[in-house]
Motif scaffolding. Structure first.
Motif, PDB file in Angstrom:
ATOM      1  N   LEU A   1      28.981 117.373  53.301  1.00  8.41           N
ATOM      2  CA  LEU A   1      30.453 117.232  53.043  1.00  8.41           C
ATOM      3  C   LEU A   1      30.476 116.391  51.878  1.00  8.41           C
ATOM      4  CD1 LEU A   1      33.384 118.080  53.292  1.00  8.41           C
ATOM      5  CD2 LEU A   1      33.256 116.097  55.108  1.00  8.41           C
ATOM      6  N   LYS A   2      29.581 115.156  51.802  1.00  8.07           N
ATOM      7  CA  LYS A   2      29.411 114.234  50.558  1.00  8.07           C
ATOM      8  C   LYS A   2      29.146 114.689  49.357  1.00  8.07           C
ATOM      9  CE  LYS A   2      25.081 112.009  51.739  1.00  8.07           C
ATOM     10  NZ  LYS A   2      24.507 110.924  52.184  1.00  8.07           N
ATOM     11  N   TYR A   3      28.202 115.773  49.648  1.00  8.93           N
ATOM     12  CA  TYR A   3      27.801 116.314  48.140  1.00  8.93           C
ATOM     13  C   TYR A   3      28.658 117.268  47.765  1.00  8.93           C
ATOM     14  CZ  TYR A   3      23.177 114.565  49.903  1.00  8.93           C
ATOM     15  OH  TYR A   3      22.209 113.819  50.347  1.00  8.93           O
ATOM     16  N   LEU A   4      29.415 117.907  48.740  1.00  7.39           N
ATOM     17  CA  LEU A   4      30.431 118.875  48.259  1.00  7.39           C
ATOM     18  C   LEU A   4      31.778 118.094  47.702  1.00  7.39           C
ATOM     19  CD1 LEU A   4      30.415 121.540  51.424  1.00  7.39           C
ATOM     20  CD2 LEU A   4      29.583 121.848  48.930  1.00  7.39           C
ATOM     21  N   LYS A   5      32.092 116.771  48.260  1.00  6.07           N
ATOM     22  CA  LYS A   5      33.021 116.051  47.508  1.00  6.07           C
ATOM     23  C   LYS A   5      32.816 115.809  46.272  1.00  6.07           C
ATOM     24  CE  LYS A   5      34.931 114.313  51.975  1.00  6.07           C
ATOM     25  NZ  LYS A   5      35.358 113.039  52.729  1.00  6.07           N
ATOM     26  N   LEU A   6      31.312 115.214  45.921  1.00 11.30           N
ATOM     27  CA  LEU A   6      31.232 114.891  44.468  1.00 11.30           C
ATOM     28  C   LEU A   6      31.150 116.197  43.574  1.00 11.30           C
ATOM     29  CD1 LEU A   6      28.019 112.569  45.217  1.00 11.30           C
ATOM     30  CD2 LEU A   6      30.007 111.970  44.324  1.00 11.30           C
TER      31      LEU A   6
ATOM     32  N   SER B   1      33.013 118.656  43.804  1.00 12.24           N
ATOM     33  CA  SER B   1      34.532 118.965  43.693  1.00 12.24           C
ATOM     34  C   SER B   1      35.233 118.096  42.523  1.00 12.24           C
ATOM     35  CB  SER B   1      35.321 118.717  44.943  1.00 12.24           C
ATOM     36  OG  SER B   1      35.395 117.371  45.143  1.00 12.24           O
ATOM     37  N   LYS B   2      34.719 117.244  41.915  1.00 12.70           N
ATOM     38  CA  LYS B   2      35.192 116.371  40.992  1.00 12.70           C
ATOM     39  C   LYS B   2      35.162 117.020  39.802  1.00 12.70           C
ATOM     40  CE  LYS B   2      34.746 111.831  43.275  1.00 12.70           C
ATOM     41  NZ  LYS B   2      34.077 110.534  43.171  1.00 12.70           N
ATOM     42  N   SER B   3      33.900 117.744  39.773  1.00 12.07           N
ATOM     43  CA  SER B   3      33.387 118.381  38.527  1.00 12.07           C
ATOM     44  C   SER B   3      34.049 119.918  38.259  1.00 12.07           C
ATOM     45  CB  SER B   3      31.811 118.500  38.161  1.00 12.07           C
ATOM     46  OG  SER B   3      31.460 117.190  37.966  1.00 12.07           O
ATOM     47  N   PHE B   4      33.949 120.403  39.746  1.00 15.12           N
ATOM     48  CA  PHE B   4      34.464 121.780  40.115  1.00 15.12           C
ATOM     49  C   PHE B   4      35.501 121.866  41.028  1.00 15.12           C
ATOM     50  CE2 PHE B   4      29.828 121.754  38.922  1.00 15.12           C
ATOM     51  CZ  PHE B   4      30.089 122.177  37.569  1.00 15.12           C
ATOM     52  N   PRO B   5      36.683 121.779  40.673  1.00 14.11           N
ATOM     53  CA  PRO B   5      37.882 121.394  41.622  1.00 14.11           C
ATOM     54  C   PRO B   5      37.974 122.879  42.468  1.00 14.11           C
ATOM     55  CG  PRO B   5      38.776 121.196  39.572  1.00 14.11           C
ATOM     56  CD  PRO B   5      37.189 121.201  39.347  1.00 14.11           C
TER      57      PRO B   5
END
Length: 247
Positions: A4-9, A11-15
């Motif tokens: 999840l933490k990687y996906l959150k990161l 998501s900042k570049s690919f929302p």
């Protein structure tokens, strides 16, 4: 969720899903492009003129490209002249301008040849990567010329008009210089320096200036480089060794 933490990161570049999918498509496509040319140089030893020449001709890669593209359609001296123009555009243009009586016709002919070489050396890269490497002054024009063809009957007049206008507006010489430098740049994707920029040669500082401005380079320092670094840092032993080498 473990990632999840990687996906959150990410998501900042690919929302959005669309953004992520577009990037995945792009990266998957890039993986299937031919690998860019990697150029390895070692033991330069401060010989800046030899270094500059090797960088400009990509250790003969540009000559091979010209041979592959034009084969028997150009005479040997024409291919050699084209290569020299790509390596040293400013110097070669002065020579050609002094001998050519119909310089505008020559400009049109050589522009077509240079575009063929540029199209070939840039074909292994994405349009985005090529676009980022283009000189700002001629970016739009080069993009149009690289992606259109004189062989296309619908675009023949369009391409010819661009080339003719480059010449008629007096921009041919500048265009030739810039596209020659672009060919040099696109021929080498990555430059690897494997030791000894410094030594007896007089131009190590010139080499370092070139490397500082190079588009993609990595350096593995050699023993001679470390001695010069030590001398610059004030080590008396290194200074004595550098003086001994240079005498």
């Amino acid at each position: 969720m473990k990632n999840l933490k990687y996906l959150k990161l990410l998501s900042k570049s690919f929302p959005t899903i669309a953004d992520a999918a577009t990037e995945i498509i792009n990266l998957e496509a890039i993986l299937n492009l031919p690998k860019g040319t990697e150029h390895f140089l070692t033991d330069i030893h401060g010989e800046h003129q030899a270094f500059q020449h090797v960088i400009k001709n990509a250790s003969g890669v540009i000559k091979k490209k010209v041979e592959d593209i034009f084969g028997h359609t150009l005479r040997e001296w024409e291919k050699k002249e084209l290569c020299t123009l790509i390596y040293y555009p400013e110097e070669k243009l002065k020579i050609i301008k002094s001998r050519e009586k119909e310089i505008e016709d020559w400009y049109k002919m050589i522009l077509v040849r240079l575009l063929k070489v540029c199209e070939n050396v840039s074909s292994k890269y994405t349009r985005s990567k090529v676009r980022k490497a283009l000189p700002k002054e001629f970016s739009y024009i080069i993009q149009e010329l690289l992606h259109e063809s004189l062989n296309n009957p619908n675009k023949h007049g369009y391409v010819e008009a661009i080339i003719s206008t480059i010449v008629s507006t007096g921009r041919a010489e500048s265009f030739i210089i810039e596209i020659s430098k672009l060919i040099q740049r696109m021929t080498i994707d990555s430059l690897h320096i494997l030791g000894d920029v410094y030594d007896r040669g007089p131009g190590a500082h010139i080499i370092m200036d070139i490397l500082c401005d190079y588009h993609n380079v990595d350096i593995q320092w050699g023993n001679h480089d470390l001695i010069w670094m030590g001398a610059a840092a004030g080590s008396e032993a290194c200074m004595a060794n550098v003086i001994r080498i240079c005498l």
